[in-house]
Design an enzyme around this catalytic site. Structure first.
Site, PDB file in Angstrom:
ATOM      1  N   ASP A  73       0.637  -0.977   0.404  1.00 29.15           N
ATOM      2  CA  ASP A  73       0.229   0.214  -0.037  1.00 29.15           C
ATOM      3  C   ASP A  73       0.916   1.019  -0.151  1.00 29.15           C
ATOM      4  O   ASP A  73       2.289   1.121   0.430  1.00 29.15           O
ATOM      5  CB  ASP A  73      -0.527  -0.186   1.286  1.00 29.15           C
ATOM      6  N   GLU A 101       1.628   4.156  -3.744  1.00 32.78           N
ATOM      7  CA  GLU A 101       1.841   2.658  -4.268  1.00 32.78           C
ATOM      8  C   GLU A 101       2.795   1.912  -5.027  1.00 32.78           C
ATOM      9  O   GLU A 101       2.665   0.761  -4.808  1.00 32.78           O
ATOM     10  CB  GLU A 101      -0.132   2.907  -4.867  1.00 32.78           C
ATOM     11  N   ASP A 151      -4.841  -2.936  -2.415  1.00 29.20           N
ATOM     12  CA  ASP A 151      -6.149  -1.947  -2.615  1.00 29.20           C
ATOM     13  C   ASP A 151      -6.048  -1.125  -3.306  1.00 29.20           C
ATOM     14  O   ASP A 151      -7.018   0.007  -3.764  1.00 29.20           O
ATOM     15  CB  ASP A 151      -6.936  -1.840  -0.890  1.00 29.20           C
ATOM     16  N   ASP A 189      -1.351  -1.231   5.572  1.00 26.91           N
ATOM     17  CA  ASP A 189      -2.046   0.467   4.927  1.00 26.91           C
ATOM     18  C   ASP A 189      -1.346   0.937   6.777  1.00 26.91           C
ATOM     19  O   ASP A 189      -0.699   2.622   6.317  1.00 26.91           O
ATOM     20  CB  ASP A 189      -3.568   0.306   5.182  1.00 26.91           C
ATOM     21  N   HIS A 245      30.227  16.962 -12.347  1.00 30.46           N
ATOM     22  CA  HIS A 245      30.715  17.333 -13.119  1.00 30.46           C
ATOM     23  C   HIS A 245      31.817  18.730 -12.926  1.00 30.46           C
ATOM     24  O   HIS A 245      31.284  19.597 -12.280  1.00 30.46           O
ATOM     25  CB  HIS A 245      30.178  17.113 -14.878  1.00 30.46           C
ATOM     26  N   GLU A 291      20.606  14.296 -16.693  1.00 29.31           N
ATOM     27  CA  GLU A 291      20.511  15.616 -15.550  1.00 29.31           C
ATOM     28  C   GLU A 291      18.796  15.739 -15.532  1.00 29.31           C
ATOM     29  O   GLU A 291      18.166  15.111 -16.317  1.00 29.31           O
ATOM     30  CB  GLU A 291      21.428  16.827 -16.051  1.00 29.31           C
TER      31      GLU A 291
END
Length: 398
Positions: free
Chosen positions: A11, A52, A76, A126, A201, A277
């Protein structure tokens, strides 16, 4: 089908959609119902659907760790179940990388099925997700000794514990840790960790001109080349034994990475597309002032939420998905080794934000210099230690 069969209950949710988000996942033995693993983590600001999917991914990863060959996923979320079962299209572009990551994990099992269940039958996952959302919202849970297993045991003794109360008590413990690693003040042995040397960099023309530099392939300037050389010497002094240098595909990173790899005696230089990036869309190549002048409202919205993308570009939430995917790949490929990661401001900030369990505000308060170096240790159980951030001592005098 032989092998271990498990049930993954997963969940996720957000308080605000988007809002402070988190996920929970439980792995059970399919025959006995015994809990084999739990996962719970706050993921900053995200949508319900993103959380989720993250719960599903965490559950599948945990199922692999316990040696499962067959999985029944129970959630769910009708959307995730139907999309992963192939019955619904994935129209939200932001969910496609997550669905692809989940599909990649699915291919590692003999069989995976998906079952929708009502929320009341998903109480354990949950509860884990809600505890993670509490953490993302800044609500600090009580110590595990106060609200962890002891509380659950007491509730059981009183005859009041059910799946939700037991799950929420355990969720507090798991979510507070953010991994299976137990909190500790004691230093951990560095030799068992994967050490990542995170290098931005070197400087480009856009850096000096304070322009948005995303997917445009802007080369290193002469100063940037000198900075890359200094970073190479610093890395060689810190880590004489390096397994690989892994770089964004853009030339300002591959050039920096190539110089570092050469300074280490020619270790492999590998390209990882997920380290590229952020795509700044319409803002690419524009100065910060120009964007503020012409896209003031859009910039305010972008600064206020990692779910908002520049016009025609990519949100930091989307960057975060691929950064976490890249990090997971590095840990799987180089366990216990040292790897140099050469990337850009946004991916490196997000990696450090996640490592420090910081809020999204961190992304706008951290400054990373060109060729700056940060060091991150990650242990197999998910424990992390940030040893340095934006070390620039090697750039003095350039």
């Amino acid at each position: 089908m032989g092998g271990r069969r498990v049930v993954v209950e997963a969940d996720g949710g957000a308080r605000g959609n988007p809002g402070p988000a988190g996920y929970g996942a439980v792995v059970r033995d399919a025959d006995t119902g015994e809990v084999l693993a739990e996962r719970s983590e706050s993921i900053g600001v995200a949508t319900n659907n993103v959380a989720e999917y993250q719960g599903l991914i965490a559950g599948l990863e945990a199922a692999r760790e316990v040696g499962a060959t067959g999985v029944e996923v129970r959630m769910d979320s009708k959307l995730v179940v139907e999309q992963m079962a192939g019955r619904w299209q994935i129209k939200n572009a932001g969910l496609r990388p997550l669905a692809a990551q989940a599909a990649g994990l699915v291919r590692r099992f003999d069989a995976v099925t998906y079952t929708w269940i009502p929320r009341e039958r998903n109480r354990h996952a949950d509860a884990l997700a809600n505890a993670a959302m509490d953490l993302a919202a800044g609500k600090v849970p009580k110590a595990a000794t106060e609200s962890g297993p002891a509380t659950a045991a007491a509730a059981t003794a009183a005859g009041t514990a059910d799946a939700e109360s037991t799950g929420r008590a355990r969720a507090t413990e798991v979510a507070a840790q953010g991994s299976t690693a137990r909190s500790s003040w004691e230093p951990r042995p560095a030799e068992t960790a994967t050490r990542l040397l995170l290098v931005r960099h070197g400087e480009t023309e856009y850096t000096e001109q304070r322009r948005y530099s995303g997917r445009g392939d802007v080369p290193l300037s002469s100063r940037g080349l000198a900075q890359a050389g200094a970073a190479a010497r610093r890395v060689a002094g810190l880590a004489p034994s390096v397994a690989a240098v892994v770089s964004s595909p853009l030339s300002r990173c591959t050039a920096t990475g190539g110089i570092i790899a050469g300074g280490l005696g020619g270790v492999p230089l590998k390209v990882e597309p997920d380290l590229i990036e952020c795509d700044f869309g319409a803002w690419e190549g524009k100065t910060f002032g120009e964007v503020r002048e012409h896209w003031s409202a859009e910039m305010d919205a972008w600064l206020a939420s990692t779910e908002v993308a520049p016009p025609g570009g990519e949100s930091f939430a989307e960057v975060g998905v691929r950064v976490r995917r890249a990090m997971a790949g590095l840990l799987a490929a180089y366990p216990g080794e040292t790897v140099v990661v050469v990337s850009h401001v946004s991916p490196l900030k997000i990696a450090l934000r996640d490592a420090l369990a910081a809020s999204d505000t961190f992304l706008h308060r951290l400054y990373l210099d060109p060729a700056g170096l940060s060091v991150l240790d990650i242990w197999p159980d998910g424990g992390m230690a940030v040893r340095s951030v934006n070390d620039t001592a090697h750039l003095t005098g350039l």
